[in-house]
Design an enzyme around this catalytic site. Structure first.
Site, mmCIF file in Angstrom:
data_model
loop_
_atom_site.group_PDB
_atom_site.id
_atom_site.type_symbol
_atom_site.label_atom_id
_atom_site.label_comp_id
_atom_site.label_asym_id
_atom_site.label_seq_id
_atom_site.Cartn_x
_atom_site.Cartn_y
_atom_site.Cartn_z
ATOM 1 N N SER A 1 0.763 -1.250 0.242
ATOM 2 C CA SER A 1 0.051 -0.284 -0.035
ATOM 3 C C SER A 1 0.612 1.482 -0.187
ATOM 4 C CB SER A 1 -0.755 -0.012 0.808
ATOM 5 O OG SER A 1 -1.553 1.194 2.040
ATOM 6 N N TYR B 1 -1.733 -0.286 10.528
ATOM 7 C CA TYR B 1 -1.944 -0.773 9.521
ATOM 8 C C TYR B 1 -0.851 -0.584 8.270
ATOM 9 C CZ TYR B 1 -3.659 -0.625 4.162
ATOM 10 O OH TYR B 1 -3.638 -0.999 3.393
#
Length: 162
Positions: free
Chosen positions: A57, A71
């Protein structure tokens, strides 16, 4: 070829100490990747070829905070593991990191924190690109000749700032 695309994005400030969510993100985002590698690597080594596509990501490049610190940590781990894998088994086995920004997917529904969920929903409504964009990036990486390893691709909506 294996596409490691395990992902859970539970967004909440660290001060809320949502340890159960942290555990789930680590189990899915990090251990899921490792289990995928463990399943395929012996086969790839035996056949003398293979390709790991590891989905990280943009949050694995720049910490997504407040709220996305854990995250981001899991996605930084994906990048580190994928790069270590490339270094350890490179030559005939390829390792590619795909780091997308906001993409139309179920990932945006992973937060149980009300404020985090609202922020993510709003962010994605303004920014997301279709999942086909990620598919094209993956196709580009796998279509290269066997002696070319596309190590990393970062893609995001043109309007996404981070």
């Amino acid at each position: 070829m294996v596409i490691n695309n395990a992902g859970l994005m539970a967004i909440a400030p660290l001060a809320e100490t949502r340890v159960d969510e942290w555990d789930r993100m680590i189990d899915i985002n990090v251990k899921g990747l490792l289990y995928g590698v463990a399943a395929a690597l012996p086969i790839f080594q035996e056949q003398g070829s293979g390709h790991f596509i590891n989905i990280s990501s943009v949050a694995g490049i720049k910490v997504f905070s407040p709220g996305g610190t854990v995250y981001s940590g899991t996605k930084f781990a994906v990048r580190a593991i994928a790069e270590g894998l490339r270094h350890e088994v490179g030559g005939k086995i390829r390792s590619t990191i795909i780091s997308p920004g906001a993409v139309e997917s179920e990932l945006k529904h992973g937060s149980s924190d009300t404020q985090g969920a609202a922020f993510v929903k709003d962010f994605y409504q303004q920014n997301e690109i279709p999942s086909e964009s990620v598919a094209r990036a993956i196709a580009y990486a796998i279509e290269q000749p066997a002696d070319v390893d596309i190590n990393e691709i970062v893609l995001r909506p043109t309007v996404q700032e981070f």
